[in-house]
Design an enzyme around this catalytic site. Sequence first.
Site, PDB file in Angstrom:
ATOM      1  N   SER A 141      67.957   5.661   4.862  1.00 23.46           N
ATOM      2  CA  SER A 141      68.097   6.822   3.991  1.00 23.46           C
ATOM      3  C   SER A 141      66.798   6.999   3.206  1.00 23.46           C
ATOM      4  O   SER A 141      66.288   6.043   2.633  1.00 23.46           O
ATOM      5  CB  SER A 141      69.265   6.586   3.044  1.00 23.46           C
ATOM      6  OG  SER A 141      69.343   7.658   2.173  1.00 23.46           O
ATOM      7  N   GLY A 142      66.262   8.188   3.206  1.00 24.69           N
ATOM      8  CA  GLY A 142      65.031   8.470   2.456  1.00 24.69           C
ATOM      9  C   GLY A 142      63.775   8.186   3.247  1.00 24.69           C
ATOM     10  O   GLY A 142      62.673   8.283   2.713  1.00 24.69           O
TER      11      GLY A 142
ATOM     12  N   THR B  96      65.318  13.913   7.742  1.00 28.97           N
ATOM     13  CA  THR B  96      65.640  15.338   7.619  1.00 28.97           C
ATOM     14  C   THR B  96      64.360  16.163   7.625  1.00 28.97           C
ATOM     15  O   THR B  96      64.278  17.202   8.289  1.00 28.97           O
ATOM     16  CB  THR B  96      66.439  15.578   6.326  1.00 28.97           C
ATOM     17  OG1 THR B  96      67.567  14.719   6.368  1.00 28.97           O
ATOM     18  CG2 THR B  96      66.892  16.999   6.222  1.00 28.97           C
TER      19      THR B  96
ATOM     20  N   ASN C 177      67.359   8.672  -2.218  1.00 30.56           N
ATOM     21  CA  ASN C 177      66.734   9.939  -1.810  1.00 30.56           C
ATOM     22  C   ASN C 177      67.310  11.070  -2.654  1.00 30.56           C
ATOM     23  O   ASN C 177      68.527  11.184  -2.794  1.00 30.56           O
ATOM     24  CB  ASN C 177      67.064  10.162  -0.313  1.00 30.56           C
ATOM     25  CG  ASN C 177      66.444  11.434   0.231  1.00 30.56           C
ATOM     26  OD1 ASN C 177      65.851  12.213  -0.514  1.00 30.56           O
ATOM     27  ND2 ASN C 177      66.576  11.632   1.530  1.00 30.56           N
TER      28      ASN C 177
ATOM     29  N   SER D 107      69.443  13.552  -0.194  1.00 29.40           N
ATOM     30  CA  SER D 107      69.971  12.741   0.895  1.00 29.40           C
ATOM     31  C   SER D 107      71.067  13.499   1.644  1.00 29.40           C
ATOM     32  O   SER D 107      71.947  14.093   1.030  1.00 29.40           O
ATOM     33  CB  SER D 107      70.529  11.459   0.301  1.00 29.40           C
ATOM     34  OG  SER D 107      71.056  10.674   1.328  1.00 29.40           O
ATOM     35  N   SER D 108      70.985  13.477   2.988  1.00 31.55           N
ATOM     36  CA  SER D 108      72.029  14.153   3.771  1.00 31.55           C
ATOM     37  C   SER D 108      73.274  13.290   3.700  1.00 31.55           C
ATOM     38  O   SER D 108      73.227  12.106   4.047  1.00 31.55           O
ATOM     39  CB  SER D 108      71.604  14.284   5.230  1.00 31.55           C
ATOM     40  OG  SER D 108      70.250  14.637   5.301  1.00 31.55           O
TER      41      SER D 108
ATOM     42  N   GLY E   5      70.850   7.791   7.488  1.00 30.02           N
ATOM     43  CA  GLY E   5      70.201   6.533   7.878  1.00 30.02           C
ATOM     44  C   GLY E   5      70.991   5.317   7.435  1.00 30.02           C
ATOM     45  O   GLY E   5      71.975   5.417   6.693  1.00 30.02           O
TER      46      GLY E   5
ATOM     47  N   GLU F 264      72.311   2.382   5.487  1.00 29.58           N
ATOM     48  CA  GLU F 264      72.405   2.318   4.025  1.00 29.58           C
ATOM     49  C   GLU F 264      72.907   0.957   3.572  1.00 29.58           C
ATOM     50  O   GLU F 264      73.918   0.471   4.073  1.00 29.58           O
ATOM     51  CB  GLU F 264      73.370   3.393   3.510  1.00 29.58           C
ATOM     52  CG  GLU F 264      72.701   4.731   3.364  1.00 29.58           C
ATOM     53  CD  GLU F 264      73.637   5.804   2.856  1.00 29.58           C
ATOM     54  OE1 GLU F 264      74.821   5.526   2.616  1.00 29.58           O
ATOM     55  OE2 GLU F 264      73.160   6.941   2.707  1.00 29.58           O
TER      56      GLU F 264
HETATM   57  N1  LIG Z   1      56.441  14.242   6.061  1.00 31.18           N
HETATM   58  C1  LIG Z   1      56.724  14.272   4.769  1.00 31.18           C
HETATM   59  N2  LIG Z   1      55.828  14.826   3.917  1.00 31.18           N
HETATM   60  C2  LIG Z   1      56.075  14.848   2.608  1.00 31.18           C
HETATM   61  N3  LIG Z   1      57.201  14.359   2.028  1.00 31.18           N
HETATM   62  C3  LIG Z   1      58.138  13.798   2.821  1.00 31.18           C
HETATM   63  C4  LIG Z   1      57.946  13.756   4.228  1.00 31.18           C
HETATM   64  N4  LIG Z   1      59.028  13.148   4.741  1.00 31.18           N
HETATM   65  C5  LIG Z   1      59.860  12.856   3.696  1.00 31.18           C
HETATM   66  N5  LIG Z   1      59.330  13.261   2.552  1.00 31.18           N
HETATM   67  C6  LIG Z   1      59.914  13.093   1.186  1.00 31.18           C
HETATM   68  O1  LIG Z   1      60.921  12.174   1.224  1.00 31.18           O
HETATM   69  C7  LIG Z   1      62.177  12.688   0.797  1.00 31.18           C
HETATM   70  C8  LIG Z   1      63.308  12.155   1.632  1.00 31.18           C
HETATM   71  O2  LIG Z   1      63.201  12.614   2.944  1.00 31.18           O
HETATM   72  P1  LIG Z   1      64.450  12.931   3.832  1.00 31.18           P
HETATM   73  O3  LIG Z   1      63.953  13.509   5.073  1.00 31.18           O
HETATM   74  O4  LIG Z   1      65.427  13.717   3.078  1.00 31.18           O
HETATM   75  O5  LIG Z   1      65.031  11.514   4.093  1.00 31.18           O
HETATM   76  P2  LIG Z   1      66.242  11.124   5.008  1.00 31.18           P
HETATM   77  O6  LIG Z   1      66.754  12.351   5.633  1.00 31.18           O
HETATM   78  O7  LIG Z   1      65.696  10.168   5.963  1.00 31.18           O
HETATM   79  O8  LIG Z   1      67.207  10.511   4.100  1.00 31.18           O
HETATM   80  C9  LIG Z   1      62.030  14.163   0.977  1.00 31.18           C
HETATM   81  O9  LIG Z   1      62.819  14.849   0.039  1.00 31.18           O
HETATM   82  C10 LIG Z   1      60.544  14.363   0.715  1.00 31.18           C
HETATM   83  O10 LIG Z   1      60.309  14.450  -0.648  1.00 31.18           O
HETATM   84 MG   LIG Z   2      68.525  13.214   5.514  1.00 32.31          MG
END
Ligand SMILES: Nc1ncnc2c1ncn2[C@@H]1O[C@H](COP(=O)(O)OP(=O)(O)O)[C@@H](O)[C@H]1O
Ligand SMILES: [Mg+2]
Length: 1136
Positions: free
Chosen positions: A107-108, A112, A157, A160-161, A387, A389
Amino acid sequence: MEVKTSLLDNMIGVGDMVLLEPLSEESFIENLKKRFDHNEIYTYIGSVVISMNPYKSLSIYSAEKVEEYRNRNFYELSPHIYALADEAYRSLRHQDKDQCILITGESGAGKTEASKFVMSYVAAVCGKGQEVNKVKEQLLQSNPVLEAFGNAKTVRNDNSSRFGKYMDIEFDFKGDPLGGVISNYLLEKSRVVKQPRGERNFHIFYQLLSGASDDMLKKLKLDRDFSKYNYLSLDSATVNGLDDAASFRTVRNAMQIVGFMEDEVQSILELIAAVLKLGNIEFKPESRVNGFDESRVKDKNDLKEMCELLGIEQSVLERAFSFRTVEAKMEKVSTTLNVAQAYYARDALAKNLYSRLFTWLVNRINESIKAQTKTRKKVMGVLDIYGFEIFEDNSFEQFIINYCNEKLQQIFIELTLREEQEEYIREGIEWTNIEYFNNAIICDLIENNKNGILAMLDEECLRPGTVTDETFLDKLNTVCAEHQHFESRLSKNSKFLTDHSLPHNCFRIQHYAGKVLYRVEGFVDKNNDLLYRDLSQAMYKANHNLIKLLFPEGNPAKVNLKRPPTAGFQFRASVGTLMKNLLTKNPNYIRCIKPNDKKAAHIFTDSLVCHQVRYLGLMENVRVRRAGYAFRQAYEPCLERYKMLCKQTWPHWKGPAREGVEVLLSDLQVPAEEFAYGRSKIFIRNPRTLFFLEEKRRQCLEDLAALIQKIYRGWKCRTHFLLLKKSQVVVAAWYRRFAQQKKYQKIRCSALVVQSFIRGWKARKLLRELKHKKRCEEAVTTISAYWHGTQARWELRRLKKEAWNKHAVSVIWAAWLGTKARRELQKLKHEACSKQAVSVIWACWQGTKVRREYRKFFRANAGKKIYDFTIQRIIQKYYLGLKKTMPSMSPIDKSWSTCPYGFLDGTHQELRRIFHLWRCKKYRSQFTEEKKATYEEKLAASELFKDKKALYPSSVSQPFKGDYVEITKNPKYQKLNSLVEDKVLLADVVSKINRANGKGTPRIFLLTKKCLVLADQKTGQVKASVPLPDLSSVFVSTQNDGFFALKLREGATSAAKGDYLLSSDRLIEIITKLYCTGAASAERNQIKIDISDEFLVQFKQDKVCVKFIQGTPKNSNSVSCKRKNNRLLEVSVPSP
Ligand SMILES: Nc1ncnc2c1ncn2[C@@H]1O[C@H](COP(=O)(O)OP(=O)(O)O)[C@@H](O)[C@H]1O
Ligand SMILES: [Mg+2]
């Protein structure tokens, strides 16, 4: 020229871990760290992309970057998620292989975000057009909507989804997007009613309260203050860098783009509001007779508002919170709910309401974005699932999430590690086995149908009797005790008995990604996911379309006594389907790694990264990759693809495909260590070799294309030339015809001109001849006339001679004279005649000449005649008109018609003058002598006084009667009459002015041819008689008075008494007669008439001045005479 680049250019660390030397965990982490420090967040392991979350925005996602990576080879540019997306999209387009992009990580870790980059890249490079853009826009805009309702801030996060999402994007054969299908997996609905510390509820609640207008909030019966709602955690209600109000606007906009109707949006928001209200409903116990407590709603206001929002009857819902109906076969039993149960029911309702709404939303989006055609589609699936957790307190949700991650890892292992190794063995390729951890055993622990944890849980939930989380744990303790990945304090496995890190109400599973401790509390309830039937029925009764739709089981007509499938069961089934689906597609991996736990940029925590690298099996991945071959392909498609590179195989290879490939590779002189022949596939060790083949193929395709182009162009030019040639012949034929036509027309025209000239010349000649003939005829006539004349004269002379002989001499003489005279006359006449004839002939000749010469101007000549004739006609008309408008014969008639024609103006005036003179003459000629005399007198008066004396105009109309006192008839004046010898010309009464006072005395005034007499009016006695010759002059004024002075010649006898100053109204007649009479007698001088306003009058010895002044208006209208002094008499005359 295209610039050739490579992954190896300007590389920081190594871009592909396969190239890492030496390969160890430390060097692996070191390489990641080095690249991370230089903002190189992507690194490859072969075709797998490792993505480090930078926690800051990087400028590597611009439109230019998209262009840069578009249609480039995977290894050509530095590692990027776009390269993977491009590779997947191109395989989909060109090789017709369905693709899936599997994004995994904690997660994070950035899953996404990665999925969004992939989608936006595909949207940017796939087809364009109005329809396609709409589809793209809808697919992209589904994200913000789902994120608002399905994402929340967690400690890991901020966005977080809280649900798993798999999205299939569908393309047509051209690669244009047609639509998509979204599948969602298990929303973490417990979050609706309770959030762990430091976390928030789903974004939409905060977005609605911050972003909605006051009006909307009022409609939804909501308050902007978060603290008013029990379901909203307050300690982290606002998140740094998140603008809930702006997000709300984005979500509304996205919903509109996706195709939500306004009333649908309203219904959704009403449901969200209802959930908030539901959280505020509180219960209090009420004791019953049987000793049990029964729950009652504490403050009914929230309940009431919620019921109003959803159109539910309040009493029905209120009852559902206090009682529960249990139906078993034919029986219906109603039991009361205690306060705890009521709270449980409330929360269950809220959770169900929200999660069903979420599922409905996904379905509604699918309805909008689904492909409209039924043709075969190519599919690209993007999986972004929650992800792995590990929280402090892990419950059923974490268990499910981690199970899902186990399954994904399984797929990864299946496809990359095991599958790969197995393939080498299958294909008979020499291979040294590589050890890796296969997590199939963990998956089995959870999902095994017989003794898997999920199956145990289901069994426990369905078992009659008292079922609690503890009984479930007991069951696990007995069934799973032997499993090497299951740990529990009370399991039969005695080694955990003393493990204090393992509490009694927990069990621990050694997941592939680490050990996770799960607290059993709530497992049973959450798995049951029970909603009391009374509540679902109450919801179904709502007067609200959406709510009704969400609770179909509440329909009393469809009461189903069977238990609904448990949450665990449902999830296992849907994960199973997902896995099957993924296995049919070509996988592309993005493995996300989180550099630190603080959500901070620039921090790279080695241990954390190391842990992830380990459990993700990345090292094994590299090893397998290094030991194996980068690329493989069945012989047939390989030969088909590269056969043009070798003469023997092009265009057709007759033998088996494998031999063809062998011939091909040896012909291309590919080093033997670069490939291996499997049973059905060719294995290529290095991507470089593949690129070499691809490059060759590209060049060859270019040559082939040039060849095709050449032949086609040749053919096109030839046909074009032949067409031109044919056209040229047609054009030439037409042109020649046209030129001949023109020439013929010209000749024809010239012939006509020549003809007309000749005809003209002939005609003129004929005319000349005819004219000559005519003149000859005329000459003959003239000559014969002369001849006849001569003959006649001879005859006449002869006759005359005869006559002369016959008559007497006198007669003869007379006749002779007459004859002579006649002859003379005739001669003269003849002379004149011939003279005239000559001039006529001359004129005729001239005329003819002129006419001949000016025949062409004949019209002008006619114009002149017409003009003359017209003028004549106009003048005639004018005279006839004048005759009709003649004025009367009276000389004073001034009328005269206006001239009708401007050019006759002078004539008209002249005629007027002539006519007037003639009329006057006519008038005069009818006068008698008497009347004539009178008019002569009047004329004389006019000559004397006109414009000289103001009295004159009044006299014009008076007839000059002469005798006013009837001197002959009146007996009074008998004597006086007899005294005067001559005929009385004038007799009238006048005033004689007294010099002393200026007063007048009446006197008879008589005028004869010879003298004038003044006599007394009463008696007729003569007072004075003045012979006319004694009168030298008469004075009168210029004014409107009757005063006149008779001036006597000095020395005359009658002048002894002096001059006479008289006054009479008939002054003009008196003076005129006096003047005329004087003029008639020839023996004396003419009487002088003096007209002036001041004159001297001789009275005896004195001379008195008589002065005429204009009287003031004060004076009366009459003339008055006043003596001013001895020498001045002043006559005041009234002003006119
Ligand atoms: N390629 C990226 N560039 C900039 N920030 C990113 C990038 N990937 C993730 N982040 C940061 O990390 C945070 C969490 O990412 P997210 O995709 O929501 O995580 P996950 O879906 O894996 O839980 C996002 O809100 C963003 O702020
Ligand atoms: Mg996500």
